[in-house]
Structure formats: C-alpha cells, structure tokens
Scaffold this motif. Structure first.
Motif, short mmCIF file in Angstrom:
data_model
loop_
_atom_site.label_atom_id
_atom_site.label_comp_id
_atom_site.label_asym_id
_atom_site.label_seq_id
_atom_site.Cartn_x
_atom_site.Cartn_y
_atom_site.Cartn_z
N TYR A 90 0.83 -1.20 0.00
CA TYR A 90 0.00 0.00 0.00
C TYR A 90 0.87 1.25 0.00
CZ TYR A 90 -4.04 -2.89 1.02
OH TYR A 90 -5.04 -3.82 0.93
N LEU A 91 0.49 2.22 -0.85
CA LEU A 91 1.12 3.53 -0.87
C LEU A 91 0.02 4.58 -0.80
CD1 LEU A 91 4.00 3.68 -3.50
CD2 LEU A 91 4.11 4.27 -1.09
N PHE A 92 0.15 5.49 0.13
CA PHE A 92 -0.84 6.53 0.35
C PHE A 92 -0.22 7.89 0.03
CE2 PHE A 92 -3.35 9.35 3.19
CZ PHE A 92 -4.62 9.06 2.69
N ALA A 93 -0.85 8.62 -0.88
CA ALA A 93 -0.36 9.95 -1.27
C ALA A 93 -1.17 11.01 -0.54
CB ALA A 93 -0.49 10.13 -2.78
N ARG A 94 -0.46 11.99 -0.02
CA ARG A 94 -1.12 13.15 0.59
C ARG A 94 -0.14 14.30 0.54
NH1 ARG A 94 -1.37 10.37 6.38
NH2 ARG A 94 0.81 9.86 6.51
N MET A 95 -0.67 15.52 0.65
CA MET A 95 0.23 16.67 0.61
C MET A 95 1.25 16.52 1.73
SD MET A 95 -1.97 20.01 -0.45
CE MET A 95 -3.21 19.96 0.81
N TRP A 96 2.41 16.45 1.54
CA TRP A 96 3.30 16.38 0.42
C TRP A 96 4.22 15.21 0.63
CZ3 TRP A 96 1.80 21.09 2.55
CH2 TRP A 96 1.03 21.89 1.70
N SER A 97 3.64 14.01 0.68
CA SER A 97 4.46 12.83 0.95
C SER A 97 3.81 11.58 0.36
CB SER A 97 4.65 12.64 2.46
OG SER A 97 3.42 12.34 3.08
N TRP A 98 4.66 10.58 0.16
CA TRP A 98 4.23 9.22 -0.17
C TRP A 98 4.48 8.39 1.09
CZ3 TRP A 98 1.73 8.25 -4.54
CH2 TRP A 98 1.89 9.14 -5.60
N TYR A 99 3.49 7.65 1.52
CA TYR A 99 3.58 6.93 2.79
C TYR A 99 3.19 5.49 2.56
CZ TYR A 99 2.37 5.61 7.57
OH TYR A 99 2.30 4.98 8.79
N PRO A 100 3.96 4.53 2.98
CA PRO A 100 5.29 4.51 3.57
C PRO A 100 6.35 4.32 2.48
CG PRO A 100 4.37 2.31 3.67
CD PRO A 100 3.33 3.20 2.99
N VAL A 101 7.59 4.00 2.89
CA VAL A 101 8.65 3.61 1.96
C VAL A 101 8.57 2.10 1.83
CG1 VAL A 101 11.15 3.53 1.58
CG2 VAL A 101 10.11 5.55 2.63
N LEU A 102 8.55 1.61 0.59
CA LEU A 102 8.42 0.17 0.36
C LEU A 102 9.78 -0.47 0.12
CD1 LEU A 102 5.34 0.08 -2.05
CD2 LEU A 102 5.39 -0.33 0.42
N LYS A 103 9.94 -1.68 0.63
CA LYS A 103 11.13 -2.49 0.39
C LYS A 103 10.66 -3.77 -0.29
CE LYS A 103 14.98 -4.65 2.84
NZ LYS A 103 15.53 -4.93 4.17
N LEU A 104 11.00 -3.92 -1.57
CA LEU A 104 10.53 -5.06 -2.35
C LEU A 104 11.71 -5.94 -2.74
CD1 LEU A 104 8.08 -3.13 -4.71
CD2 LEU A 104 7.60 -4.15 -2.49
N ARG A 105 11.40 -7.17 -3.18
CA ARG A 105 12.44 -8.10 -3.60
C ARG A 105 12.43 -8.22 -5.13
NH1 ARG A 105 11.49 -12.79 0.85
NH2 ARG A 105 12.12 -11.54 2.63
N GLU A 106 13.62 -8.23 -5.69
CA GLU A 106 13.76 -8.36 -7.14
C GLU A 106 13.17 -9.69 -7.60
OE1 GLU A 106 17.33 -8.20 -10.47
OE2 GLU A 106 17.82 -8.65 -8.38
N GLY A 107 12.41 -9.64 -8.71
CA GLY A 107 11.84 -10.84 -9.30
C GLY A 107 10.53 -11.30 -8.69
N GLU A 108 10.11 -10.71 -7.59
CA GLU A 108 8.85 -11.08 -6.95
C GLU A 108 7.73 -10.16 -7.46
OE1 GLU A 108 8.40 -13.67 -5.07
OE2 GLU A 108 10.51 -14.18 -4.73
N THR A 109 6.53 -10.68 -7.51
CA THR A 109 5.38 -9.90 -7.99
C THR A 109 4.57 -9.41 -6.80
OG1 THR A 109 5.30 -11.18 -10.03
CG2 THR A 109 3.31 -9.99 -9.43
N TYR A 110 4.13 -8.17 -6.86
CA TYR A 110 3.34 -7.56 -5.80
C TYR A 110 2.12 -6.87 -6.39
CZ TYR A 110 7.72 -8.02 -3.18
OH TYR A 110 8.85 -8.50 -2.59
N ARG A 111 1.08 -6.78 -5.59
CA ARG A 111 -0.09 -5.97 -5.97
C ARG A 111 0.03 -4.66 -5.20
NH1 ARG A 111 -5.02 -7.71 -7.73
NH2 ARG A 111 -6.05 -6.82 -5.92
N LEU A 112 0.31 -3.59 -5.93
CA LEU A 112 0.53 -2.28 -5.33
C LEU A 112 -0.76 -1.48 -5.36
CD1 LEU A 112 2.42 -0.11 -4.18
CD2 LEU A 112 3.00 0.50 -6.55
#
Length: 174
Positions: A90-112
């Motif tokens: 999950y990524l939440f946009a609001r003035m003036w930030s993206w929340y949170p910072v995501l840490k993903l693994r190379e080659g893995e599939t995610y639903r963002l």
C-alpha cells in the motif's frame, strides 16, 4: 473606417500539391487512429490495473494496518515496510508525501495499491518511465514485478500545492 468584404472567389478548392498534402494528412490520421488500440493492448503503456471506489480514510486505515504488520525499519523518517513476496503493498499519497517507503524483492510480484487522501497526485517512478494518476476516492491496484535492484524515486508529477516539490517517496528493491 471602412470594412472590406472578401473577394467573391476567396475560397478555392484544393488543387495539385494541396490535394496531396491533405490526402497524406488524412491518411496519417487514419493510421494513428488504428494504432491506438495496438498501443493500448500491446505497447504496455497503459495500466491494466484494477480500480475500486474507497473512502480516503478507509484506505488510510488499511495502509496503517499494512505498515503495522510489515514495518522493518525507517528510511528518511518514514516507516520502511517489506510486504510478503506475492502479497499486497500500500502507498498513500497526501500533501506532500508518499507513505510509507516500500522495500521489495527483485523478481517477486506484488499488488501495489495506490490512493490519495486529498488531491490528485501523479505517481512517476524514476528512473523508469512509469506514470500513473492517483485520485482520491479510488484504490488503484497495479501488479508490479521489480526487475532490477536499487533505490527508485517516486515523484509527484501533478501540481498539488505549495510543497509539491518536496513530494518524493522511495521504493527500495533488494
């Protein structure tokens, strides 16, 4: 003051090279119109993700639950969150930030899941050429598979107010 009327023969039908250029312009318009479906389905330029109506506060609540369950540290004062491979992020946009910072693994599939709490924001993932509009009231779901390691910067490319230039987020891929 005087007004002059146009000559009676002010309009002439196209002739010679004019006909050729008009014909080429119409042919080009026809070719581009036929290419639009191709670009949409084969060009991988448009998102084929899902979108659902959601109240901004409900999406924020889901994001907070996601952060609480998956936080692994901090990055520039924001929670660093690592979702399970193949899971939801999950990524939440609001003035003036993206929340949170995501840490993903190379080659893995995610639903963002992307949404905004206040205004329309632009999700531009750099250095990739990925752009997406993030609207309040909608949960946009993108399926992503990171193919290279590194730190990717999220930039808002829709003007969202006085602090717009500071709206930068990050996705870390390991």
């Amino acid at each position: 003051m005087s007004l002059t009327l146009p000559a009676r023969d002010w309009f002439r039908a196209p002739e010679g090279a004019e006909k050729l250029w008009i014909g080429l312009a119409l042919l080009w318009c026809f070719v581009l119109s036929l290419m639009m479906p191709y670009w949409h389905f084969k060009g991988k330029q448009n998102s084929r993700g899902e979108a659902y109506a959601v109240a901004p506060m409900d999406f924020l609540e889901r994001t907070e639950r996601f952060v609480t369950a998956n936080q692994v540290g901090e990055h520039n004062g924001f929670p660093l969150v690592e979702p399970a491979p193949g899971g939801e992020a999950y990524l939440f946009a609001r003035m003036w930030s993206w929340y949170p910072v995501l840490k993903l693994r190379e080659g893995e599939t995610y639903r963002l899941h992307l949404s905004s709490g206040d205004l329309q924001h632009g999700f531009s993932l750099q250095p990739l050429n990925m752009n997406f509009q993030v609207l309040p009231g909608y949960d946009h779901v993108l399926t992503i598979t990171p193919t290279s390691k590194g730190t990717f910067t999220i930039i808002c490319n829709e003007f969202c107010g006085i602090g717009h230039e500071h709206m930068i987020g990050h996705i870390l891929v390991e």
